[in-house]
Design an enzyme around this catalytic site. Sequence first.
Site, PDB file in Angstrom:
ATOM      1  N   THR A 117       0.774  -1.211   0.018  1.00 20.33           N
ATOM      2  CA  THR A 117       0.145   0.139   0.130  1.00 20.33           C
ATOM      3  C   THR A 117       0.829   1.153  -0.188  1.00 20.33           C
ATOM      4  O   THR A 117       1.798   1.376   0.466  1.00 20.33           O
ATOM      5  CB  THR A 117      -0.806   0.084   1.091  1.00 20.33           C
ATOM      6  OG1 THR A 117      -1.383   1.350   1.407  1.00 20.33           O
ATOM      7  CG2 THR A 117      -0.435  -0.563   2.626  1.00 20.33           C
ATOM      8  N   ASP A 118       0.163   2.414  -0.424  1.00 20.84           N
ATOM      9  CA  ASP A 118       0.819   3.524  -0.493  1.00 20.84           C
ATOM     10  C   ASP A 118       1.088   3.982   0.976  1.00 20.84           C
ATOM     11  O   ASP A 118       1.869   5.072   1.263  1.00 20.84           O
ATOM     12  CB  ASP A 118       0.219   4.826  -1.172  1.00 20.84           C
ATOM     13  CG  ASP A 118      -1.292   5.027  -1.009  1.00 20.84           C
ATOM     14  OD1 ASP A 118      -1.817   4.389  -0.042  1.00 20.84           O
ATOM     15  OD2 ASP A 118      -1.890   5.898  -1.554  1.00 20.84           O
ATOM     16  N   GLU A 119       0.232   3.605   1.860  1.00 22.40           N
ATOM     17  CA  GLU A 119       0.323   4.012   3.188  1.00 22.40           C
ATOM     18  C   GLU A 119       1.701   3.754   3.904  1.00 22.40           C
ATOM     19  O   GLU A 119       1.893   4.322   5.148  1.00 22.40           O
ATOM     20  CB  GLU A 119      -0.858   3.568   4.232  1.00 22.40           C
ATOM     21  CG  GLU A 119      -2.097   3.807   3.512  1.00 22.40           C
ATOM     22  CD  GLU A 119      -3.326   3.569   4.197  1.00 22.40           C
ATOM     23  OE1 GLU A 119      -3.260   3.483   5.563  1.00 22.40           O
ATOM     24  OE2 GLU A 119      -4.395   3.342   3.772  1.00 22.40           O
ATOM     25  N   TYR A 141      -1.647  -0.375  11.087  1.00 18.46           N
ATOM     26  CA  TYR A 141      -1.774  -1.038   9.525  1.00 18.46           C
ATOM     27  C   TYR A 141      -0.550  -0.726   8.900  1.00 18.46           C
ATOM     28  O   TYR A 141       0.124  -2.000   8.367  1.00 18.46           O
ATOM     29  CB  TYR A 141      -3.125  -0.416   9.085  1.00 18.46           C
ATOM     30  CG  TYR A 141      -3.364  -0.985   7.597  1.00 18.46           C
ATOM     31  CD1 TYR A 141      -3.280  -2.086   7.057  1.00 18.46           C
ATOM     32  CD2 TYR A 141      -3.241   0.316   6.601  1.00 18.46           C
ATOM     33  CE1 TYR A 141      -3.263  -2.402   5.851  1.00 18.46           C
ATOM     34  CE2 TYR A 141      -3.061  -0.247   5.226  1.00 18.46           C
ATOM     35  CZ  TYR A 141      -3.203  -1.451   4.838  1.00 18.46           C
ATOM     36  OH  TYR A 141      -3.408  -1.795   3.557  1.00 18.46           O
ATOM     37  N   LYS A 145       2.389  -3.597   7.604  1.00 14.66           N
ATOM     38  CA  LYS A 145       2.550  -3.520   6.188  1.00 14.66           C
ATOM     39  C   LYS A 145       3.926  -3.215   5.759  1.00 14.66           C
ATOM     40  O   LYS A 145       4.542  -3.915   4.729  1.00 14.66           O
ATOM     41  CB  LYS A 145       1.777  -2.790   5.275  1.00 14.66           C
ATOM     42  CG  LYS A 145       0.237  -3.254   5.422  1.00 14.66           C
ATOM     43  CD  LYS A 145      -0.119  -4.648   4.784  1.00 14.66           C
ATOM     44  CE  LYS A 145      -0.013  -4.632   3.440  1.00 14.66           C
ATOM     45  NZ  LYS A 145      -0.545  -5.846   2.688  1.00 14.66           N
ATOM     46  N   PRO A 196     -20.107  10.002   8.528  1.00 16.32           N
ATOM     47  CA  PRO A 196     -19.350  10.559   9.248  1.00 16.32           C
ATOM     48  C   PRO A 196     -18.035  10.902   8.928  1.00 16.32           C
ATOM     49  O   PRO A 196     -17.199  10.083   8.238  1.00 16.32           O
ATOM     50  CB  PRO A 196     -19.295   9.254  10.392  1.00 16.32           C
ATOM     51  CG  PRO A 196     -19.562   8.256   9.369  1.00 16.32           C
ATOM     52  CD  PRO A 196     -20.447   8.259   8.342  1.00 16.32           C
TER      53      PRO A 196
HETATM   54  P1  NAD Z   1      -9.961  -7.077   2.341  1.00 18.74           P
HETATM   55  O1  NAD Z   1      -9.874  -6.923   3.710  1.00 18.74           O
HETATM   56  O2  NAD Z   1     -11.239  -6.915   1.613  1.00 18.74           O
HETATM   57  O3  NAD Z   1      -9.328  -8.565   2.329  1.00 18.74           O
HETATM   58  C1  NAD Z   1      -8.459  -9.308   2.982  1.00 18.74           C
HETATM   59  C2  NAD Z   1      -8.672 -10.844   2.825  1.00 18.74           C
HETATM   60  O4  NAD Z   1      -7.590 -11.189   3.526  1.00 18.74           O
HETATM   61  C3  NAD Z   1      -9.861 -11.543   3.381  1.00 18.74           C
HETATM   62  O5  NAD Z   1     -10.355 -12.278   2.337  1.00 18.74           O
HETATM   63  C4  NAD Z   1      -9.490 -12.185   4.580  1.00 18.74           C
HETATM   64  O6  NAD Z   1     -10.260 -13.106   4.905  1.00 18.74           O
HETATM   65  C5  NAD Z   1      -8.183 -12.545   3.945  1.00 18.74           C
HETATM   66  N1  NAD Z   1      -7.095 -12.764   5.310  1.00 18.74           N
HETATM   67  C6  NAD Z   1      -7.031 -11.922   6.242  1.00 18.74           C
HETATM   68  N2  NAD Z   1      -6.106 -12.361   7.157  1.00 18.74           N
HETATM   69  C7  NAD Z   1      -5.511 -13.662   6.678  1.00 18.74           C
HETATM   70  C8  NAD Z   1      -4.733 -14.543   6.897  1.00 18.74           C
HETATM   71  N3  NAD Z   1      -4.042 -14.608   8.124  1.00 18.74           N
HETATM   72  N4  NAD Z   1      -4.563 -15.548   6.216  1.00 18.74           N
HETATM   73  C9  NAD Z   1      -5.256 -16.005   5.038  1.00 18.74           C
HETATM   74  N5  NAD Z   1      -5.974 -14.988   4.583  1.00 18.74           N
HETATM   75  C10 NAD Z   1      -6.234 -13.980   5.358  1.00 18.74           C
HETATM   76  O7  NAD Z   1      -8.533  -6.298   1.845  1.00 18.74           O
HETATM   77  P2  NAD Z   1      -8.264  -5.496   0.395  1.00 18.74           P
HETATM   78  O8  NAD Z   1      -8.905  -4.303   0.682  1.00 18.74           O
HETATM   79  O9  NAD Z   1      -8.789  -6.458  -0.651  1.00 18.74           O
HETATM   80  O10 NAD Z   1      -6.815  -5.505   0.485  1.00 18.74           O
HETATM   81  C11 NAD Z   1      -6.147  -6.594   0.068  1.00 18.74           C
HETATM   82  C12 NAD Z   1      -4.623  -6.249  -0.087  1.00 18.74           C
HETATM   83  O11 NAD Z   1      -4.122  -5.114  -0.805  1.00 18.74           O
HETATM   84  C13 NAD Z   1      -3.887  -5.989   1.393  1.00 18.74           C
HETATM   85  O12 NAD Z   1      -2.902  -6.664   1.677  1.00 18.74           O
HETATM   86  C14 NAD Z   1      -3.882  -4.539   1.218  1.00 18.74           C
HETATM   87  O13 NAD Z   1      -3.081  -4.405   2.362  1.00 18.74           O
HETATM   88  C15 NAD Z   1      -3.528  -4.107   0.206  1.00 18.74           C
HETATM   89  N6  NAD Z   1      -4.152  -2.794  -0.429  1.00 18.74           N
HETATM   90  C16 NAD Z   1      -5.380  -2.477  -0.054  1.00 18.74           C
HETATM   91  C17 NAD Z   1      -5.935  -1.173  -0.775  1.00 18.74           C
HETATM   92  C18 NAD Z   1      -7.323  -0.624  -0.494  1.00 18.74           C
HETATM   93  O14 NAD Z   1      -7.685   0.539  -0.704  1.00 18.74           O
HETATM   94  N7  NAD Z   1      -8.327  -1.603  -0.017  1.00 18.74           N
HETATM   95  C19 NAD Z   1      -4.870  -0.387  -1.246  1.00 18.74           C
HETATM   96  C20 NAD Z   1      -3.586  -0.728  -1.700  1.00 18.74           C
HETATM   97  C21 NAD Z   1      -3.334  -1.998  -1.033  1.00 18.74           C
HETATM   98  P1  TYD Z   2     -10.267   4.372   4.535  1.00 14.46           P
HETATM   99  O1  TYD Z   2     -11.561   3.996   3.462  1.00 14.46           O
HETATM  100  O2  TYD Z   2     -10.479   3.948   5.942  1.00 14.46           O
HETATM  101  O3  TYD Z   2      -9.053   4.328   3.789  1.00 14.46           O
HETATM  102  P2  TYD Z   2      -7.372   4.845   4.317  1.00 14.46           P
HETATM  103  O4  TYD Z   2      -7.540   5.197   5.784  1.00 14.46           O
HETATM  104  O5  TYD Z   2      -6.871   3.436   4.405  1.00 14.46           O
HETATM  105  O6  TYD Z   2      -7.062   5.685   3.360  1.00 14.46           O
HETATM  106  O7  TYD Z   2     -10.486   6.121   4.641  1.00 14.46           O
HETATM  107  C1  TYD Z   2     -10.385   7.049   3.527  1.00 14.46           C
HETATM  108  C2  TYD Z   2     -10.380   8.357   4.215  1.00 14.46           C
HETATM  109  O8  TYD Z   2     -11.848   8.781   4.523  1.00 14.46           O
HETATM  110  C3  TYD Z   2      -9.359   8.739   5.248  1.00 14.46           C
HETATM  111  O9  TYD Z   2      -9.000  10.045   5.076  1.00 14.46           O
HETATM  112  C4  TYD Z   2     -10.228   8.539   6.716  1.00 14.46           C
HETATM  113  C5  TYD Z   2     -11.742   9.072   5.893  1.00 14.46           C
HETATM  114  N1  TYD Z   2     -12.848   8.425   6.660  1.00 14.46           N
HETATM  115  C6  TYD Z   2     -13.955   9.349   7.069  1.00 14.46           C
HETATM  116  O10 TYD Z   2     -13.781  10.547   7.077  1.00 14.46           O
HETATM  117  N2  TYD Z   2     -14.918   8.607   7.775  1.00 14.46           N
HETATM  118  C7  TYD Z   2     -15.124   7.417   7.496  1.00 14.46           C
HETATM  119  O11 TYD Z   2     -16.258   6.960   8.199  1.00 14.46           O
HETATM  120  C8  TYD Z   2     -14.161   6.413   7.241  1.00 14.46           C
HETATM  121  C9  TYD Z   2     -14.014   4.849   7.196  1.00 14.46           C
HETATM  122  C10 TYD Z   2     -13.186   7.146   6.607  1.00 14.46           C
END
Ligand code: NAD
Ligand code: TYD
Length: 328
Positions: A117-119, A141, A145, A196
């Site tokens: 992730t970019d985070e 988090y 990562k 929110p």
């Molecule tokens: P998500 O929370 O929707 O899904 C995570 C999945 O991993 C679920 O199916 C969960 O059951 C499984 N899981 C969790 N712990 C596990 C374990 N110990 N063993 C096996 N399976 C396990 O997440 P997502 O948003 O699809 O993110 C997927 C990946 O992409 C993550 O690594 C996250 O850090 C990365 N990512 C997410 C975003 C975003 O905006 N959502 C952006 C950049 C990178």
């Molecule tokens: P989120 O979807 O949790 O992703 P991330 O924090 O990993 O970027 O949140 C995106 C942005 O939205 C973040 O600046 C936090 C804000 N946010 C709210 O303002 N209200 C909410 O209820 C949530 C879940 C997020």
Amino acid sequence: MRLLVCGGAGFIGSNFVRVRVRDHGDDVVVLDKLTYAGRRENLEDVEHEFVHGAIEDPRAVTEAIRGADAVVNFAAETHVDRSIAEPDAFVRTHALGTYVLLESARAARVRLLQVSTDEVYGSIAEGSFTERSPLQPSSPYSATKAGADLLVSSYCETFGLETLICRGSNNYGPYQYPEKLIPLMILNALHGDPLPVYGDGLNVRNWLYVEDFARGIGHVLEHGAPGEVYNVGGPDESTNIEVVRRIIELTGADESLIEYVTDRPGHDRRYSLGSEKVRALGWEPEVRFAEGIERTVDWYRERRDWWEPIRSGEYRAFYERQYGRALS
Ligand code: NAD
Ligand code: TYD
């Protein structure tokens, strides 16, 4: 190609599996622990094999990896607010889980792509992070990562394992669990529940449509150089309040639903990724935010069957703990 996709029952993982099976004819084995975020329904329209297990369980991983040409690891705990409330699962899955997976990939001699992730770079006031920017994560988090990323790179340097890392910006689209900003706001807007907004609503995120990230990960898996990191950023950035206002327009909800609430501790102000390196490999995003957000609102409108069981289950208790009020 035969792929082991860990965390393939989650949001991005299930979109990735769909893209790979549909557009590339890959054979896919999904290994997933099925946490609250992992759902078998996310993959019901896609042909795949499924192994129910955790990446930190060496026996489950050894079974699932047999015959794979490559491993793609999405398995993670992914919600910053949950990592503030309860960090332990984040440490276990990201540190121990990634380690077990790396050991199995090393024994099986297969390429491993870690989805990150970019985070991990932390917040940036102006400009964009490159792959050489220092890692300065802010939350449990992003810190866990970042730790996983460093461990992955060490397995390439030390053991010669073919590793790749893709760092994506904020994803949105179908099948995203409604704890995250966009699906949470869409479902609350459709129900007339308050929206929110944390702090002043001016935090900035770089939005990437999930299928674009899925294609980017596949592209890096096929064309990336071992040991390298690739940023995969979205085409548009936006403040949170702009996103919420657009969702209000698209759902026909009332502006008065917006409620400014206490800010998240350690809230990163802005994320921004430079993606020149992955663009040089031949990938680029296809879906601009204006189009992707319309598609996403339409999907949630049409897929009550998908979100109804979530919104009436564990999610209600999570929501009440997090926001101090009940959902309608
Ligand atoms: P998500 O929370 O929707 O899904 C995570 C999945 O991993 C679920 O199916 C969960 O059951 C499984 N899981 C969790 N712990 C596990 C374990 N110990 N063993 C096996 N399976 C396990 O997440 P997502 O948003 O699809 O993110 C997927 C990946 O992409 C993550 O690594 C996250 O850090 C990365 N990512 C997410 C975003 C975003 O905006 N959502 C952006 C950049 C990178
Ligand atoms: P989120 O979807 O949790 O992703 P991330 O924090 O990993 O970027 O949140 C995106 C942005 O939205 C973040 O600046 C936090 C804000 N946010 C709210 O303002 N209200 C909410 O209820 C949530 C879940 C997020």
